[in-house]
Design a protein around this motif. Structure first.
Motif, mmCIF file in Angstrom:
data_model
loop_
_atom_site.group_PDB
_atom_site.id
_atom_site.type_symbol
_atom_site.label_atom_id
_atom_site.label_comp_id
_atom_site.label_asym_id
_atom_site.label_seq_id
_atom_site.Cartn_x
_atom_site.Cartn_y
_atom_site.Cartn_z
ATOM 1 N N ARG A 8 0.944 -1.220 -0.089
ATOM 2 C CA ARG A 8 -0.040 0.002 0.110
ATOM 3 C C ARG A 8 0.819 1.448 0.172
ATOM 4 O O ARG A 8 0.713 2.221 -0.616
ATOM 5 C CB ARG A 8 -0.913 0.001 1.241
ATOM 6 N N GLU A 9 1.871 1.285 1.006
ATOM 7 C CA GLU A 9 2.732 2.697 0.935
ATOM 8 C C GLU A 9 3.369 2.845 -0.266
ATOM 9 O O GLU A 9 3.528 3.770 -0.746
ATOM 10 C CB GLU A 9 3.497 2.351 2.343
ATOM 11 N N THR A 10 4.053 1.412 -0.995
ATOM 12 C CA THR A 10 4.848 1.590 -2.052
ATOM 13 C C THR A 10 3.831 2.172 -3.312
ATOM 14 O O THR A 10 4.718 3.301 -3.769
ATOM 15 C CB THR A 10 5.317 0.314 -2.331
ATOM 16 N N LEU A 11 2.718 1.954 -3.280
ATOM 17 C CA LEU A 11 2.039 2.496 -4.525
ATOM 18 C C LEU A 11 1.630 3.727 -4.142
ATOM 19 O O LEU A 11 1.791 4.609 -5.028
ATOM 20 C CB LEU A 11 0.848 1.516 -4.629
ATOM 21 N N LEU A 12 1.337 4.144 -2.814
ATOM 22 C CA LEU A 12 1.035 5.644 -2.669
ATOM 23 C C LEU A 12 2.075 6.636 -2.882
ATOM 24 O O LEU A 12 1.950 7.520 -3.626
ATOM 25 C CB LEU A 12 0.338 5.819 -1.394
ATOM 26 N N LYS A 13 3.284 6.168 -2.540
ATOM 27 C CA LYS A 13 4.385 6.977 -2.743
ATOM 28 C C LYS A 13 4.746 7.069 -4.323
ATOM 29 O O LYS A 13 5.094 8.255 -4.713
ATOM 30 C CB LYS A 13 5.594 6.214 -1.986
ATOM 31 N N PRO B 42 -6.622 11.157 -8.639
ATOM 32 C CA PRO B 42 -7.733 11.395 -7.582
ATOM 33 C C PRO B 42 -7.575 10.342 -6.635
ATOM 34 O O PRO B 42 -7.494 9.256 -6.567
ATOM 35 C CB PRO B 42 -9.028 11.042 -8.738
ATOM 36 N N ILE B 43 -8.052 11.091 -5.269
ATOM 37 C CA ILE B 43 -7.934 10.304 -4.071
ATOM 38 C C ILE B 43 -9.094 9.274 -4.098
ATOM 39 O O ILE B 43 -8.779 8.078 -3.657
ATOM 40 C CB ILE B 43 -8.504 11.257 -2.939
ATOM 41 N N ASP B 44 -10.346 9.160 -4.645
ATOM 42 C CA ASP B 44 -11.365 8.201 -4.702
ATOM 43 C C ASP B 44 -10.844 7.021 -5.498
ATOM 44 O O ASP B 44 -11.204 5.955 -5.323
ATOM 45 C CB ASP B 44 -12.756 8.722 -4.951
ATOM 46 N N GLU C 46 -9.951 3.274 -3.963
ATOM 47 C CA GLU C 46 -10.737 2.188 -4.471
ATOM 48 C C GLU C 46 -9.585 0.970 -4.948
ATOM 49 O O GLU C 46 -9.614 -0.180 -4.549
ATOM 50 C CB GLU C 46 -11.323 2.313 -5.723
ATOM 51 N N TYR C 47 -8.540 1.364 -5.296
ATOM 52 C CA TYR C 47 -7.389 0.363 -5.661
ATOM 53 C C TYR C 47 -6.758 -0.274 -4.332
ATOM 54 O O TYR C 47 -6.442 -1.202 -4.230
ATOM 55 C CB TYR C 47 -6.292 0.900 -6.687
ATOM 56 N N LEU C 48 -6.347 0.804 -3.657
ATOM 57 C CA LEU C 48 -5.768 0.527 -2.473
ATOM 58 C C LEU C 48 -6.499 -0.660 -1.374
ATOM 59 O O LEU C 48 -6.000 -1.431 -0.809
ATOM 60 C CB LEU C 48 -5.366 1.816 -1.433
ATOM 61 N N ASP D 86 -8.096 8.460 5.194
ATOM 62 C CA ASP D 86 -7.002 7.897 5.360
ATOM 63 C C ASP D 86 -5.904 8.159 4.172
ATOM 64 O O ASP D 86 -4.662 8.424 4.443
ATOM 65 C CB ASP D 86 -7.368 6.396 5.372
ATOM 66 N N VAL D 87 -6.344 7.966 3.036
ATOM 67 C CA VAL D 87 -5.556 8.227 1.880
ATOM 68 C C VAL D 87 -5.156 9.633 1.719
ATOM 69 O O VAL D 87 -3.861 9.618 1.533
ATOM 70 C CB VAL D 87 -6.591 7.629 0.579
ATOM 71 N N ALA D 88 -5.895 10.509 1.881
ATOM 72 C CA ALA D 88 -5.706 11.835 1.549
ATOM 73 C C ALA D 88 -4.466 12.400 2.634
ATOM 74 O O ALA D 88 -3.590 13.088 2.388
ATOM 75 C CB ALA D 88 -6.855 12.959 1.606
ATOM 76 N N GLN D 89 -4.687 12.018 3.926
ATOM 77 C CA GLN D 89 -3.848 12.216 5.025
ATOM 78 C C GLN D 89 -2.418 11.371 4.782
ATOM 79 O O GLN D 89 -1.443 12.349 5.121
ATOM 80 C CB GLN D 89 -4.337 12.134 6.262
ATOM 81 N N ARG D 90 -2.421 10.329 4.444
ATOM 82 C CA ARG D 90 -1.385 9.530 4.342
ATOM 83 C C ARG D 90 -0.319 10.166 3.239
ATOM 84 O O ARG D 90 0.741 10.175 3.112
ATOM 85 C CB ARG D 90 -1.588 7.961 4.083
ATOM 86 N N LEU D 91 -1.151 10.443 1.970
ATOM 87 C CA LEU D 91 -0.373 11.303 0.954
ATOM 88 C C LEU D 91 0.221 12.496 1.309
ATOM 89 O O LEU D 91 1.314 12.738 1.059
ATOM 90 C CB LEU D 91 -1.409 11.184 -0.151
ATOM 91 N N ARG D 92 -0.506 13.295 1.989
ATOM 92 C CA ARG D 92 0.073 14.550 2.575
ATOM 93 C C ARG D 92 1.063 14.501 3.299
ATOM 94 O O ARG D 92 2.232 15.216 3.499
ATOM 95 C CB ARG D 92 -1.118 15.194 3.329
#
Length: 246
Positions: free
Chosen positions: A57-62, A70-72, A76-78, A90-96
C-alpha cells in the motif's frame, strides 16, 4: 510492538547479514548503511502510527506522489490490496504526510489539468492503476523538465534585456552602475556625470581610469589599481564629487 519483539526483529536481520562468507562485505561501510536502513525500515513499519498501511500500500501511494491521481481512485485500488479498509481521509492524509517528508515535494499545480486528462483517458481505456501511475510519473518528469527549460529561457531573455538597457543607459550619458559593453573586458560606470573605466590586469586586479567616453581606445587618467570592483566602487564614490584638475 514490544521491546522483545524489536530485539528479535533486529536479531533476525543481523543473523541474515552475518551469514555472508565475505569478511570484506561485512566490514564494507556501504553494506553497513544498507543493513541499518533495513533495520530502521522494519522497526518503523511495525511500530509506526499508520496502522492500516501494510504490504504494498505505502509503496503504491508513494509512487503516486505528484501525479494528481484522484483520491477516490487511489482509495478504490488500495482497498483491493491486503489490509484494513481505507477511508478517503486515510488516503488523503497519508498522501499529505508523504508530501511533507524531507526531499519530497507537493504536486505541481501547473501540471494538474494535463495529469487529470491523461488519467481519465487511460482509465477509460481500462489501464491498470499502477501502469497509469508509471505513465503519469514519466509525464510529470518530462513536463517539469520542459517548464525548467522555459524558466531558464525566460531568465536568459530577462538578463539580456537588462544588459541591453544598462548599455543604453551608459551610452545615453546617464549615471549608471558598472556595465560591460558587449563582451568587452572593460567595465564602465558613471557617477555625478563622470565616466570611469575598470580594466582587468594580468595579476587579477583592476585598473581604474577616469575617461571621457566609454571606449577602450581612450587612454584616460589612471586613478589606481584595486583588488576588486568593490574597492574601486568605494573610490569612485569619493572622487566623483571632488574637484578635478583642469
Amino acid at each position: 510492538m514490544t521491546n522483545d519483539d524489536r530485539i528479535w526483529a533486529v536479531k533476525g536481520i543481523l543473523d541474515d547479514y552475518v551469514k555472508s562468507p565475505s569478511l570484506r562485505h561485512l566490514r564494507d561501510p556501504h553494506s553497513l548503511i544498507n543493513v541499518a536502513k533495513v533495520i530502521v525500515k522494519r522497526l518503523d513499519r511495525q511500530s509506526g502510527i499508520w496502522q492500516k498501511w501494510e504490504g504494498e500500500r505505502e509503496t503504491l501511494l508513494k509512487s503516486a506522489l505528484g501525479c494528481w491521481i484522484p483520491i477516490d481512485d487511489l482509495r478504490e485500488y488500495l482497498n483491493g490490496l491486503p489490509g484494513p479498509s481505507l477511508t478517503m481521509t486515510d488516503v488523503a492524509q497519508r498522501l499529505r504526510a508523504f508530501e511533507e517528508e524531507p526531499y519530497a515535494s507537493y504536486p505541481n499545480d501547473d501540471l494538474k489539468d494535463g495529469c487529470l486528462a491523461l488519467f481519465a483517458r487511460e482509465k477509460a481505456d481500462g489501464t491498470e492503476l499502477p501502469a497509469i501511475i508509471g505513465l503519469l510519473a514519466e509525464h510529470v518528469e518530462r513536463e517539469e523538465e520542459r517548464l525548467r527549460l522555459e524558466r531558464e529561457q525566460r531568465y536568459r531573455r530577462m538578463r539580456e534585456e537588462e544588459r541591453l538597457m544598462a548599455e543604453q543607459r551608459l551610452l545615453s550619458g546617464a549615471d549608471c552602475k558598472w556595465t560591460q559593453l558587449g563582451k568587452a573586458s572593460q567595465w564602465y560606470c558613471r557617477t555625478n556625470g563622470r565616466t570611469y573605466r575598470l580594466t582587468p590586469t594580468s595579476d587579477k586586479k583592476w585598473d581604474l581610469h577616469r575617461v571621457d567616453e566609454p571606449v577602450a581606445e581612450e587612454k584616460g587618467q589612471l586613478i589606481g589599481r584595486y583588488k576588486g570592483r568593490g574597492d574601486a566602487t568605494k573610490v569612485v564614490a569619493q572622487v566623483a564629487y571632488q574637484t578635478e584638475p583642469r
